[in-house]
Design a protein around this motif. Structure first.
Motif, PDB file in Angstrom:
ATOM      1  N   GLN A  35       3.400  -1.840  -9.336  1.00  0.00           N
ATOM      2  CA  GLN A  35       4.634  -1.870  -8.837  1.00  0.00           C
ATOM      3  C   GLN A  35       4.953  -0.429  -7.610  1.00  0.00           C
ATOM      4  O   GLN A  35       5.406  -0.495  -6.882  1.00  0.00           O
ATOM      5  CB  GLN A  35       6.173  -2.195  -9.384  1.00  0.00           C
ATOM      6  CG  GLN A  35       5.858  -3.616  -9.906  1.00  0.00           C
ATOM      7  CD  GLN A  35       6.562  -4.103 -10.959  1.00  0.00           C
ATOM      8  OE1 GLN A  35       7.510  -3.130 -11.693  1.00  0.00           O
ATOM      9  NE2 GLN A  35       6.664  -4.657 -11.135  1.00  0.00           N
ATOM     10  N   GLU A  36       4.623   0.675  -8.600  1.00  0.00           N
ATOM     11  CA  GLU A  36       5.275   1.757  -8.299  1.00  0.00           C
ATOM     12  C   GLU A  36       4.272   1.886  -7.090  1.00  0.00           C
ATOM     13  O   GLU A  36       4.608   2.888  -5.877  1.00  0.00           O
ATOM     14  CB  GLU A  36       5.022   2.873  -9.501  1.00  0.00           C
ATOM     15  CG  GLU A  36       5.924   2.882 -10.223  1.00  0.00           C
ATOM     16  CD  GLU A  36       6.107   4.308 -11.495  1.00  0.00           C
ATOM     17  OE1 GLU A  36       7.056   4.004 -12.090  1.00  0.00           O
ATOM     18  OE2 GLU A  36       4.613   4.326 -11.444  1.00  0.00           O
ATOM     19  N   GLU A  39       4.507   0.061  -3.913  1.00  0.00           N
ATOM     20  CA  GLU A  39       5.756   0.663  -3.591  1.00  0.00           C
ATOM     21  C   GLU A  39       5.775   1.915  -2.291  1.00  0.00           C
ATOM     22  O   GLU A  39       6.168   2.355  -1.401  1.00  0.00           O
ATOM     23  CB  GLU A  39       7.142   0.824  -4.044  1.00  0.00           C
ATOM     24  CG  GLU A  39       7.366  -0.255  -4.467  1.00  0.00           C
ATOM     25  CD  GLU A  39       8.527  -0.851  -3.486  1.00  0.00           C
ATOM     26  OE1 GLU A  39       9.416  -1.171  -2.396  1.00  0.00           O
ATOM     27  OE2 GLU A  39       8.179  -2.015  -3.558  1.00  0.00           O
ATOM     28  N   LYS A  42       4.303   1.016   0.995  1.00  0.00           N
ATOM     29  CA  LYS A  42       5.673   0.865   1.788  1.00  0.00           C
ATOM     30  C   LYS A  42       6.041   2.141   2.270  1.00  0.00           C
ATOM     31  O   LYS A  42       6.144   1.726   3.111  1.00  0.00           O
ATOM     32  CB  LYS A  42       6.138  -0.131   1.091  1.00  0.00           C
ATOM     33  CG  LYS A  42       5.611  -1.225   0.547  1.00  0.00           C
ATOM     34  CD  LYS A  42       6.307  -1.991  -0.076  1.00  0.00           C
ATOM     35  CE  LYS A  42       5.397  -3.580  -0.069  1.00  0.00           C
ATOM     36  NZ  LYS A  42       6.825  -4.965  -0.835  1.00  0.00           N
ATOM     37  N   GLU A  43       6.306   2.858   1.849  1.00  0.00           N
ATOM     38  CA  GLU A  43       6.536   4.327   2.046  1.00  0.00           C
ATOM     39  C   GLU A  43       5.933   5.117   3.139  1.00  0.00           C
ATOM     40  O   GLU A  43       6.992   5.514   3.833  1.00  0.00           O
ATOM     41  CB  GLU A  43       7.613   4.809   1.028  1.00  0.00           C
ATOM     42  CG  GLU A  43       8.179   4.619   0.082  1.00  0.00           C
ATOM     43  CD  GLU A  43       8.734   5.480  -1.047  1.00  0.00           C
ATOM     44  OE1 GLU A  43       8.891   6.886  -0.630  1.00  0.00           O
ATOM     45  OE2 GLU A  43       9.290   5.242  -2.124  1.00  0.00           O
TER      46      GLU A  43
END
Length: 208
Positions: A35-36, A39, A42-43
């Motif tokens: 998950q990290e 994300e 995505k950043e």
């Protein structure tokens, strides 16, 4: 000229979750780590990434794959090199950190984990890690930045701490207080003058 350097520590690994010394053991991501990494990708969506570098360890490579997939930057060159591997914890690898502190004493384990030059049994100090990461960065990675390419490095807590120590010109005491969070992109922006400053600092050091 302005170029970006993106640094990402791999997402949480299974042994991070279990509070174990990992080092060079090839341990994959936990569900949280996946998950990290997702994300983090995505950043970075919308950022141009021209080339990526990572270590030989699966947790970093898996993180890089997820970052590129979720940033939309698939298809770029990827370079894998052991110079970016995590610090080796030697005989401590695989041991639970709390159990190790109970066996050897919290003070001794703190020295092994946090001093700059003290090695754990059979392992590397942060200084040892610095001495392999920085020459690799200067000789192999920085030329891409000098060629106006934006660079992504996905590596490990201590290999990235070594790099941050050099880039930010931190003292040994200052870097011992610096933590690198899992799955969180750090962005540096360089111009020609700041790259030349790195070259000059490296050239005047004993590492060059």
């Amino acid at each position: 000229m302005s170029v970006k350097l993106f640094l990402i520590r791999h997402g949480q690994s299974l042994w991070n979750l279990e509070n174990r010394f990992t080092g060079w053991k090839d341990i994959d991501l936990s569900e949280k780590g996946v998950q990290e990494a997702t994300e983090a990708g995505k950043e970075l969506r919308g950022e141009q990434i021209d080339i990526a570098f990572t270590s030989t360890l699966i947790r970093a490579q898996h993180t890089l794959d997820l970052v590129l997939q979720n940033s939309g930057e698939t298809g770029i060159p990827v370079v894998i090199n052991k110079a970016l591997n995590e610090r080796s914890y030697g005989d401590l690898e695989g041991l639970n950190k709390a159990d190790t502190a109970a066996q050897y004493g919290e003070a001794q384990v703190h020295i092994w984990r946090r001093s700059f030059s003290t090695r754990p049994p059979g392992g590397e100090s942060l200084e040892d890690t610095y001495n392999r990461v920085i020459p690799y960065f200067m000789h192999t990675i920085l030329p891409h930045m000098e060629a106006a390419e934006n660079v992504l490095i996905v590596a490990h807590g201590n290999s990235l701490r070594a790099l941050v120590m050099f880039i930010d010109n931190l003292t040994q005491d200052e870097i011992l207080q610096r933590e690198i969070a899992t799955g969180f992109p750090l962005t540096y922006i360089f111009n020609r003058a700041s790259i030349d400053a790195l070259r000059a600092r490296f050239g005047s050091s004993t590492l060059a």
